[in-house]
Design an enzyme around this catalytic site. Sequence first.
Site, PDB file in Angstrom:
ATOM      1  N   LYS A 135      11.157  -3.249  -4.550  1.00 46.16           N
ATOM      2  CA  LYS A 135      10.124  -2.368  -5.078  1.00 46.16           C
ATOM      3  C   LYS A 135      10.692  -1.669  -6.298  1.00 46.16           C
ATOM      4  O   LYS A 135      11.692  -0.952  -6.217  1.00 46.16           O
ATOM      5  CB  LYS A 135       9.690  -1.358  -4.030  1.00 46.16           C
ATOM      6  CG  LYS A 135       8.667  -0.373  -4.574  1.00 46.16           C
ATOM      7  CD  LYS A 135       8.069   0.483  -3.494  1.00 46.16           C
ATOM      8  CE  LYS A 135       7.111   1.489  -4.113  1.00 46.16           C
ATOM      9  NZ  LYS A 135       6.492   2.332  -3.086  1.00 46.16           N
ATOM     10  N   ARG A 141      -1.428   6.399  -7.349  1.00 47.81           N
ATOM     11  CA  ARG A 141      -1.067   7.809  -7.149  1.00 47.81           C
ATOM     12  C   ARG A 141      -2.286   8.704  -7.345  1.00 47.81           C
ATOM     13  O   ARG A 141      -2.390   9.749  -6.704  1.00 47.81           O
ATOM     14  CB  ARG A 141       0.104   8.184  -8.064  1.00 47.81           C
ATOM     15  CG  ARG A 141       1.390   7.454  -7.647  1.00 47.81           C
ATOM     16  CD  ARG A 141       2.579   7.762  -8.537  1.00 47.81           C
ATOM     17  NE  ARG A 141       3.696   6.866  -8.207  1.00 47.81           N
ATOM     18  CZ  ARG A 141       4.770   6.695  -8.966  1.00 47.81           C
ATOM     19  NH1 ARG A 141       4.896   7.374 -10.097  1.00 47.81           N
ATOM     20  NH2 ARG A 141       5.722   5.864  -8.596  1.00 47.81           N
ATOM     21  N   LYS A 179      10.876   8.208  -9.696  1.00 49.26           N
ATOM     22  CA  LYS A 179      11.440   7.649  -8.462  1.00 49.26           C
ATOM     23  C   LYS A 179      12.627   6.719  -8.735  1.00 49.26           C
ATOM     24  O   LYS A 179      12.945   5.862  -7.914  1.00 49.26           O
ATOM     25  CB  LYS A 179      10.334   6.928  -7.680  1.00 49.26           C
ATOM     26  CG  LYS A 179       9.158   7.849  -7.318  1.00 49.26           C
ATOM     27  CD  LYS A 179       8.183   7.198  -6.338  1.00 49.26           C
ATOM     28  CE  LYS A 179       7.082   8.191  -5.924  1.00 49.26           C
ATOM     29  NZ  LYS A 179       6.166   7.635  -4.898  1.00 49.26           N
ATOM     30  N   GLU A 189      18.813  -6.685  -2.023  1.00 47.85           N
ATOM     31  CA  GLU A 189      17.889  -5.860  -1.230  1.00 47.85           C
ATOM     32  C   GLU A 189      17.204  -6.705  -0.153  1.00 47.85           C
ATOM     33  O   GLU A 189      17.115  -6.305   1.013  1.00 47.85           O
ATOM     34  CB  GLU A 189      16.817  -5.226  -2.126  1.00 47.85           C
ATOM     35  CG  GLU A 189      17.295  -4.067  -2.985  1.00 47.85           C
ATOM     36  CD  GLU A 189      17.407  -2.758  -2.194  1.00 47.85           C
ATOM     37  OE1 GLU A 189      17.206  -2.753  -0.970  1.00 47.85           O
ATOM     38  OE2 GLU A 189      17.706  -1.725  -2.829  1.00 47.85           O
ATOM     39  N   LYS A 219       7.185  -5.998  -5.409  1.00 48.25           N
ATOM     40  CA  LYS A 219       6.171  -5.085  -5.930  1.00 48.25           C
ATOM     41  C   LYS A 219       6.692  -4.410  -7.190  1.00 48.25           C
ATOM     42  O   LYS A 219       7.826  -3.944  -7.163  1.00 48.25           O
ATOM     43  CB  LYS A 219       5.884  -4.057  -4.845  1.00 48.25           C
ATOM     44  CG  LYS A 219       4.929  -2.980  -5.210  1.00 48.25           C
ATOM     45  CD  LYS A 219       4.806  -2.039  -4.057  1.00 48.25           C
ATOM     46  CE  LYS A 219       3.914  -0.901  -4.494  1.00 48.25           C
ATOM     47  NZ  LYS A 219       4.088   0.255  -3.704  1.00 48.25           N
ATOM     48  N   SER A 249      -1.997  -1.338  -8.107  1.00 47.14           N
ATOM     49  CA  SER A 249      -3.166  -0.657  -8.662  1.00 47.14           C
ATOM     50  C   SER A 249      -3.280  -0.814 -10.176  1.00 47.14           C
ATOM     51  O   SER A 249      -4.379  -1.024 -10.695  1.00 47.14           O
ATOM     52  CB  SER A 249      -3.095   0.824  -8.293  1.00 47.14           C
ATOM     53  OG  SER A 249      -1.871   1.394  -8.724  1.00 47.14           O
ATOM     54  N   TYR A 259      -6.294  -5.484  -4.194  1.00 46.77           N
ATOM     55  CA  TYR A 259      -7.548  -4.727  -4.096  1.00 46.77           C
ATOM     56  C   TYR A 259      -8.753  -5.634  -4.341  1.00 46.77           C
ATOM     57  O   TYR A 259      -9.878  -5.234  -4.102  1.00 46.77           O
ATOM     58  CB  TYR A 259      -7.531  -3.554  -5.094  1.00 46.77           C
ATOM     59  CG  TYR A 259      -6.351  -2.632  -4.829  1.00 46.77           C
ATOM     60  CD1 TYR A 259      -6.402  -1.693  -3.807  1.00 46.77           C
ATOM     61  CD2 TYR A 259      -5.166  -2.745  -5.555  1.00 46.77           C
ATOM     62  CE1 TYR A 259      -5.321  -0.882  -3.530  1.00 46.77           C
ATOM     63  CE2 TYR A 259      -4.062  -1.937  -5.293  1.00 46.77           C
ATOM     64  CZ  TYR A 259      -4.152  -1.012  -4.271  1.00 46.77           C
ATOM     65  OH  TYR A 259      -3.079  -0.213  -3.982  1.00 46.77           O
TER      66      TYR A 259
END
Length: 331
Positions: free
Chosen positions: A199, A209, A222, A238, A253, A279, A318
């Site tokens: 990610k 968000r 982040k 990872e 992602k 998104s 989505y």
Amino acid sequence: MDTLLAGTRMRRNRQSDWSRRLVRENNLTVDDLIWPIFLVDGENIRQSVPSMPDVVRLSVDEAVRDAEKAAKLNIPALALFPYTDPGLRDETGSEALNPENLTCRALRAIKAEGLNLGLMTDVALDPYTSHGHDGLMEGETILNDETVDQLCRQALVQAEAGSDVIAPSDMMDGRIGAIRQALDSQGHRGTQIMAYSAKYASAFYGPFRDAVGSSGTLVGDKRTYQMDPANTDEALREAELDIAEGADMVMVKPGMPYLDIVRRIKDEFQVPTYAYQVSGEYAMIKAAAGNGWLDGDKAMLESLLAFKRAGADGILTYFAPKVAEMLAAGK
Ligand code: PBG
């Protein structure tokens, strides 16, 4: 060599629809889809998200309705994301541990319908913290191990409410193993884990968000826990760790800008590998289509097929209800 003289003509197979279908290497089917939905408190609510045209926040009763629609369309799974009332957000994201929180209430209500539909829940603190971060903070530092303890408890609360797939999206070190152990010790041996393994710290999460109401509150960024977009070997490490710690499925992602990562992980590990068309990717296609700058349906289908070509076993998108309807209609 003169290939034309030798008889090779690549266009021969492309002449007709039946022939193109016959030589097609990848296909998108409804079985590839996971539909992310947003939840909000109240009743009878379908609240639009301005930066995500046609995406709505749903009250629990409406979420049940959309879950029935998903099952009817044969979509395999939903992913649930809560918009938590700002009054319930605090420094430690304590609402994440409330068995009566929005996500848990939606899990129980949808599960009561007995649908052939998987329910996946996000494990991370950001929809619940006043600072918008995925973990606990001390000053400006995100605490790793203290956060992992809290995530284990969050995962248990979700599993108890009926979550089928725990999806940690927080990027803390060691959380997959710890959550696996916590689930097993409480009798949730069958609960699956989809790890957000690779990610990235991405600008493409902006509209999400907005949808969960954390954009206004996020302090800083982040980058001390999400990955640097410049890296690819690190994504393999990872994923390797998450698989070793017990992940049943891994995820990359964002999606489209990171197809190289999907391909490398799939080739390296041959485990069920997913991509999240996030998104911002959705918003870009909708915005361009809304302006008449590209054909939205075609861009949607092409972008989803690209994930299959890159090796993804499925896509969080989505567009899921829309594309499932089109596939059902044979388009
Ligand atoms: C939270 C989380 C995020 C997304 C899924 N889970 C946002 C973030 O990390 O800031 C993004 C999904 C999207 O953009 O569609 N941990």
